[in-house]
Design an enzyme around this catalytic site. Structure first.
Site, PDB file in Angstrom:
ATOM      1  N   GLU A  56     -29.268 -28.191  -3.965  1.00  0.00           N
ATOM      2  CA  GLU A  56     -29.797 -29.335  -4.725  1.00  0.00           C
ATOM      3  C   GLU A  56     -31.063 -29.874  -4.058  1.00  0.00           C
ATOM      4  O   GLU A  56     -31.994 -30.314  -4.727  1.00  0.00           O
ATOM      5  CB  GLU A  56     -28.720 -30.426  -4.849  1.00  0.00           C
ATOM      6  CG  GLU A  56     -27.651 -30.025  -5.863  1.00  0.00           C
ATOM      7  CD  GLU A  56     -26.289 -30.630  -5.610  1.00  0.00           C
ATOM      8  OE1 GLU A  56     -26.160 -31.544  -4.787  1.00  0.00           O
ATOM      9  OE2 GLU A  56     -25.327 -30.156  -6.261  1.00  0.00           O
ATOM     10  N   LYS A  90     -21.919 -35.938  -1.933  1.00  0.00           N
ATOM     11  CA  LYS A  90     -23.241 -36.052  -2.575  1.00  0.00           C
ATOM     12  C   LYS A  90     -23.608 -37.537  -2.775  1.00  0.00           C
ATOM     13  O   LYS A  90     -23.281 -38.357  -1.919  1.00  0.00           O
ATOM     14  CB  LYS A  90     -23.266 -35.256  -3.892  1.00  0.00           C
ATOM     15  CG  LYS A  90     -22.789 -33.814  -3.687  1.00  0.00           C
ATOM     16  CD  LYS A  90     -22.991 -32.914  -4.860  1.00  0.00           C
ATOM     17  CE  LYS A  90     -22.495 -31.513  -4.508  1.00  0.00           C
ATOM     18  NZ  LYS A  90     -22.727 -30.522  -5.559  1.00  0.00           N
ATOM     19  N   SER A  95     -17.530 -24.770  -7.206  1.00  0.00           N
ATOM     20  CA  SER A  95     -16.397 -24.918  -8.138  1.00  0.00           C
ATOM     21  C   SER A  95     -15.045 -24.575  -7.516  1.00  0.00           C
ATOM     22  O   SER A  95     -14.183 -23.991  -8.177  1.00  0.00           O
ATOM     23  CB  SER A  95     -16.637 -24.096  -9.409  1.00  0.00           C
ATOM     24  OG  SER A  95     -17.736 -24.630 -10.115  1.00  0.00           O
ATOM     25  N   GLY A 153     -20.816 -26.829  -9.287  1.00  0.00           N
ATOM     26  CA  GLY A 153     -20.618 -27.855 -10.311  1.00  0.00           C
ATOM     27  C   GLY A 153     -20.470 -27.333 -11.732  1.00  0.00           C
ATOM     28  O   GLY A 153     -20.591 -28.087 -12.690  1.00  0.00           O
ATOM     29  N   GLU A 194     -23.065 -20.473  -1.116  1.00  0.00           N
ATOM     30  CA  GLU A 194     -22.881 -21.237  -2.354  1.00  0.00           C
ATOM     31  C   GLU A 194     -23.772 -20.663  -3.456  1.00  0.00           C
ATOM     32  O   GLU A 194     -24.942 -21.063  -3.578  1.00  0.00           O
ATOM     33  CB  GLU A 194     -23.245 -22.710  -2.133  1.00  0.00           C
ATOM     34  CG  GLU A 194     -22.355 -23.427  -1.153  1.00  0.00           C
ATOM     35  CD  GLU A 194     -22.298 -24.903  -1.449  1.00  0.00           C
ATOM     36  OE1 GLU A 194     -21.197 -25.427  -1.640  1.00  0.00           O
ATOM     37  OE2 GLU A 194     -23.368 -25.538  -1.525  1.00  0.00           O
TER      38      GLU A 194
END
Ligand code: PGA
Length: 243
Positions: free
Chosen positions: A95, A10, A207, A171, A165
């Site tokens: 994101e 990222k 995660s 996260g 995901e």
């Protein structure tokens, strides 16, 4: 079959930290048990690339533009990524969808352009917590697949990868139960095969850490992992890749 493990750094590392982490991983990750890919930020890519030359690690990018060249201020061409020996490119990460408002049509165009430039797209799909709670996860995943893969053609199953995901797992420290990922990944593979006529690899991401990675990798329909937080720690990430 070898599993595919992708590190998504990222925008978490400085340029020197990216080079430092790369050097540590190159030293630690030997042998060819799994295929390992690191995705640094764009600015670090040209310096990370030569460090990987005689290593086992491959290079990925975190996004690429929907066009190869043209008047697109601030965008990064998949053709240039290819020239830097990038092999994989993450497309449609949640994101970007959520925070940068990237919509389905753009993701579809990015996949087509990445393929045309001989990159392997890693298409990210996943449901929100509210959608899961309403029992709509499969409906959302099918819709995201249909939109992202509309008109996409691949020659071989290895040409495209899908990463499941779930948004609520990214996260948060709350990964999905590995058995559940196995069931959903099997569903995704079947749905994708209806569109692509090929049985592509389906990864799990959200995660993943040293403690739960082995259980995920044991699942028949989990062809690998897309890892954020845990990929920033050389010790932890290499232990995941070497098991
Ligand atoms: P995480 O991120 O491993 O930190 O949950 C995964 C991802 O965003 O790809």
């Amino acid at each position: 079959m070898k599993k595919l493990i992708i590190a998504n750094w990222k925008m978490q590392l400085t340029y020197p930290a990216s080079l430092d982490l790369t050097k540590k991983l190159v030293k630690k990750i030997k042998g060819d048990k799994n295929t390992v890919v690191v995705c640094p930020d764009y600015l670090s890519l040209p310096a990370v690339a030569p460090l990987l030359k005689s290593s086992r690690l491959q290079l990925g990018a975190q996004d690429s533009a929907a066009a190869a060249y043209g008047a697109f201020t601030g965008e990064v061409s998949p053709a240039n990524l290819k020239a830097l020996s990038v092999k994989y490119v993450i497309i449609g990460h949640s994101e970007r969808r959520e925070r940068l408002h990237e919509e389905a049509g753009l993701i579809n165009a990015k996949i087509k352009t990445a393929l045309a430039n001989k990159l392997i797209p890693v298409l990210c799909i996943g449901e929100k917590l509210i959608e899961k709670e309403k029992g709509n996860a499969k409906k959302i995943l099918s819709q995201e697949l249909r939109q992202a893969l509309n008109g996409v053609k691949i020659k071989s199953a290895a040409d495209l990868v899908i990463a499941y995901e779930p948004l609520w797992a990214i996260g948060t420290g709350h990964a999905i139960i590995p058995l559940e990922a196995d069931i959903i990944n099997a569903f995704i593979r079947t749905q994708a095969a209806k569109i692509l006529n090929k049985s592509v690899r389906v990864l799990y991401g959200g995660s993943v850490a040293a403690e739960n990675s082995a259980e995920f990798l044991r699942q028949k329909n989990v062809d690998g992992l897309l890892i954020g937080g845990a990929s920033l720690k050389a010790e932890e990430f290499s232990s995941i890749c070497l098991q």
